[in-house]
Scaffold this active site. Structure first.
Site, PDB file in Angstrom:
ATOM      1  N   HIS A   1     -20.206  39.092-119.160  1.00 59.79           N
ATOM      2  CA  HIS A   1     -21.655  39.011-119.372  1.00 59.79           C
ATOM      3  C   HIS A   1     -21.882  37.949-120.458  1.00 59.79           C
ATOM      4  O   HIS A   1     -21.031  37.762-121.326  1.00 59.79           O
ATOM      5  CB  HIS A   1     -22.113  40.384-119.871  1.00 59.79           C
ATOM      6  CG  HIS A   1     -23.603  40.563-119.970  1.00 59.79           C
ATOM      7  ND1 HIS A   1     -24.339  40.054-121.005  1.00 59.79           N
ATOM      8  CD2 HIS A   1     -24.470  41.222-119.167  1.00 59.79           C
ATOM      9  CE1 HIS A   1     -25.615  40.386-120.831  1.00 59.79           C
ATOM     10  NE2 HIS A   1     -25.728  41.085-119.722  1.00 59.79           N
TER      11      HIS A   1
ATOM     12  N   LYS B   1     -26.828  52.716-120.902  1.00 58.29           N
ATOM     13  CA  LYS B   1     -26.168  52.545-119.612  1.00 58.29           C
ATOM     14  C   LYS B   1     -25.430  53.812-119.201  1.00 58.29           C
ATOM     15  O   LYS B   1     -24.867  53.893-118.120  1.00 58.29           O
ATOM     16  CB  LYS B   1     -25.205  51.366-119.661  1.00 58.29           C
ATOM     17  CG  LYS B   1     -25.922  50.044-119.913  1.00 58.29           C
ATOM     18  CD  LYS B   1     -25.181  48.872-119.338  1.00 58.29           C
ATOM     19  CE  LYS B   1     -25.659  47.555-119.904  1.00 58.29           C
ATOM     20  NZ  LYS B   1     -26.835  47.048-119.190  1.00 58.29           N
TER      21      LYS B   1
ATOM     22  N   CYS C   1     -26.976  37.745-115.804  1.00 59.77           N
ATOM     23  CA  CYS C   1     -26.454  37.264-117.077  1.00 59.77           C
ATOM     24  C   CYS C   1     -24.961  36.975-116.997  1.00 59.77           C
ATOM     25  O   CYS C   1     -24.218  37.229-117.951  1.00 59.77           O
ATOM     26  CB  CYS C   1     -26.731  38.245-118.220  1.00 59.77           C
ATOM     27  SG  CYS C   1     -28.461  38.439-118.543  1.00 59.77           S
TER      28      CYS C   1
ATOM     29  N   ASP D   1     -15.568  45.011-124.262  1.00 60.99           N
ATOM     30  CA  ASP D   1     -16.973  45.308-124.005  1.00 60.99           C
ATOM     31  C   ASP D   1     -16.991  46.455-122.989  1.00 60.99           C
ATOM     32  O   ASP D   1     -16.674  46.264-121.820  1.00 60.99           O
ATOM     33  CB  ASP D   1     -17.635  44.036-123.456  1.00 60.99           C
ATOM     34  CG  ASP D   1     -18.992  44.281-122.803  1.00 60.99           C
ATOM     35  OD1 ASP D   1     -19.420  45.461-122.707  1.00 60.99           O
ATOM     36  OD2 ASP D   1     -19.617  43.304-122.374  1.00 60.99           O
TER      37      ASP D   1
ATOM     38  N   GLN E   1     -20.250  48.613-119.341  1.00 58.64           N
ATOM     39  CA  GLN E   1     -20.313  49.003-117.930  1.00 58.64           C
ATOM     40  C   GLN E   1     -19.278  50.068-117.580  1.00 58.64           C
ATOM     41  O   GLN E   1     -19.299  50.612-116.475  1.00 58.64           O
ATOM     42  CB  GLN E   1     -20.095  47.778-117.032  1.00 58.64           C
ATOM     43  CG  GLN E   1     -21.189  46.736-117.128  1.00 58.64           C
ATOM     44  CD  GLN E   1     -22.504  47.228-116.556  1.00 58.64           C
ATOM     45  OE1 GLN E   1     -22.545  48.108-115.693  1.00 58.64           O
ATOM     46  NE2 GLN E   1     -23.596  46.677-117.047  1.00 58.64           N
TER      47      GLN E   1
END
Lengths: 405, 138
Positions: free
Chosen positions: A122, A225, A363, A199, A202
């Site tokens: 991202h 999320k 993104c 990261d 997700q």
């Protein structure tokens, strides 16, 4: 199947709403997931009963709010198996967590040293590192992806060397759903003494990362999320690494003692939590963890696997439909295009039918460049989605094709 | 020659016959499909407006006291709405364009397409249509 979908759906008030006079089908969960009433009630309760500034009041409300906020931190620590609760830094979200570490590394990196990112990140996990490299003269290296949306691990092996200081990759790709082999990446990076930031935005709604087991150095997550509120997340960092980073922002709460000659900083986690934080959000993040634990992350993952398999099969029956990202190990995200149809047009018609999907470059422009496409339509699933919603999606796409072709 | 206001009114009238969104979208999609709106030589980087969702191109000329706009878009719904915008604004005097409003888009129920959150480039196109006209009023 250990879960009752009707019961879970009943916890989400928004799933009762209509869009364009038809019942909402929400398939944009990778952008933000919906919030169960347990979490909404926690936020309302906070303002109705405990609203006070934390860590600094002797009065009852302040103490109660502080206990709840720190209780949430402890809850997050236990769930992700961090060694210490002060290794959990509350942030406004994943982007904030990444920027905090990138900013700290500005004083630790030297010219000629190297950072490794991947092609399937991202923008939030690309741009802060580009800025850091510009500032320090360090060099940014990129792990390429292949046509299926997987990282080329042999290329990663070749990029790693004694100059590598930091490797930053996502646990799961937002645009494609690919689950990256982070345990292997961490192990290889550690072999050359590089640190790793993952990261986890997700991944957190679908997979439980065990921080000590994977031995990750930094891991960052957004609550919104994973069925939590917006504007709150956390950065996990190993204690000695967080101690080695300078403070990110100055202000209240992050100090030990202030004089005009010299200010000394507070201990972890407060060193990185300047100013009044998102208190209700932090407390509600704790309730979010409880919500996920209540269903069981494995049950969530199993249900989503059923959805993914059914949706993949159903969508591939549509003529001209192409799915981007075809790895066996992926979360319930399907990025696709239909020959001759712009993703924006398809997204528009689906919205008219009450179906929320994401369209555009997500993104993640490097991925779109790789496939040489302007964008995709992305359907992303959560625990409350059903097989019949997928049938409606397929019918909606067919209607859109009739209109657009 | 219809005035800008009259064109807007006739578009509103045309849209009034549609009984549901499907008919409306079919019409916009047809508009998007049928019109070549810009010459290839004007589809330049200078004329592109990159939206997050779709890209649009706008080229402006000034002839005999009128603004001549050419535009295109890569998404068909966007292109259909551009066709409506050109019908309203092209061949009008700069002064009339500057003094106009866009309420017809609202009246025909397409306001959502001109919302900044759509990031489809249409908001920027409208802005550029006006800026080009303002430049010719000076």
């Amino acid at each position: 199947m250990g879960i009752n979908i009707d019961k879970i759906r009943a916890d989400f008030p928004i799933l009762q709403r209509k869009v364009n006079d038809v019942p909402l089908i929400y398939l944009d969960n990778a952008a933000t997931s919906q919030t169960p009433k347990q979490v909404i009630d926690t936020i309302a309760n906070y303002y109705a009963k405990y609203n006070a500034n934390i860590h600094r009041g002797v009065h009852t409300l302040s103490q109660e709010a502080t206990e709840l906020y720190e209780g949430a931190r402890k809850n997050i620590q236990t769930y992700f198996n961090a060694k210490e609760s002060h290794e959990i830094i509350f942030t406004s979200g994943t982007t904030h967590g990444i920027n905090l570490v990138a900013s700290g590394y500005a004083s630790l990196l030297n010219k000629g040293e190297e950072l490794i990112v991947s092609e399937i990140e991202h923008h939030s996990n690309i741009v802060p590192w580009q800025m850091l490299c510009e500032q320090t003269g360090a060099e940014l290296k990129v792990i390429p992806m292949n046509i299926n949306g997987e990282l080329e691990m042999s290329a990663f092996d070749r990029l790693l060397n004694a100059k590598t200081r930091l490797v930053v990759v996502n646990h799961v790709s937002n645009a494609l759903g690919t689950i990256n082999p982070i345990k292997e990446i961490i192990k290889k990076a550690h072999a050359v003494n590089a640190k790793v930031l993952i990261d986890g935005a997700q991944a957190a709604p679908h997979i439980k990362a065990d921080f000590q087991e994977i031995d990750v150095d930094f891991y960052t997550v957004s609550a919104h999320k994973m069925y939590g509120p917006t504007g709150v997340g956390f950065l996990y960092g190993k204690e000695e690494l967080l101690n080695s980073l300078p403070p990110y922002q100055g202000g209240g709460e992050m100090i030990h003692e202030v004089t005009f000659e010299k200010t000394t900083y507070a201990e972890l986690p407060h060193k990185f939590e300047a100013g009044t934080p998102n208190i209700s959000g932090g407390i509600a993040f704790g309730a979010t963890i409880d919500f996920i634990k209540g269903i069981g992350i494995d049950n969530i993952a199993n249900h989503e696997k059923t959805l993914l398999e059914y949706a993949t099969k159903s969508l591939l029956n549509i003529e001209g439909l192409h799915i981007y990202g075809n790895v066996a190990n992926k979360t319930a995200v399907i990025s696709f295009n239909i020959e001759g149809i712009h993703p924006y047009d398809l997204g528009n018609i689906l919205d008219k039918l009450g179906i929320a999907v994401r369209t555009g470059h997500h993104c993640a422009q490097p991925i779109m460049s790789y496939y040489n496409i302007p964008g995709t339509v992305r359907a992303s699933f959560a625990v409350y989605n059903t097989l019949s919603e997928i049938d409606t999606l397929v019918k909606g796409i067919q209607k859109a094709i009739t209109l657009l072709k | 020659m219809q005035t800008l206001k009259e064109i807007q009114e006739s578009i509103i009238e045309e849209f009034a016959i549609f009984s549901d969104w499907t008919e409306k979208y079919e019409y916009i999609i047809d508009l998007g499909k049928s019109l070549p709106l810009i010459e290839p030589q004007h589809k330049t980087d200078e004329n592109i407006v990159k939206g997050c969702q779709s890209n649009v191109w706008l080229h402006a000329d000034f002839q005999d006291g009128k603004m001549i706009y050419k535009a295109d878009g890569d998404a068909i719904i966007t292109k259909g709405i551009i066709a409506l915008l050109l019908r309203v604004y092209s061949n009008q005097s700069p002064k009339e364009i500057v003094n106009s409003d866009l309420s017809f888009i609202d009246s025909i129920g397409l306001k959502e397409h001109l919302s900044p959150t759509r990031a489809n480039g249409l908001v920027a196109i409208v802005k550029r249509i006006r800026i080009e006209a303002i430049a010719r009023t000076k």
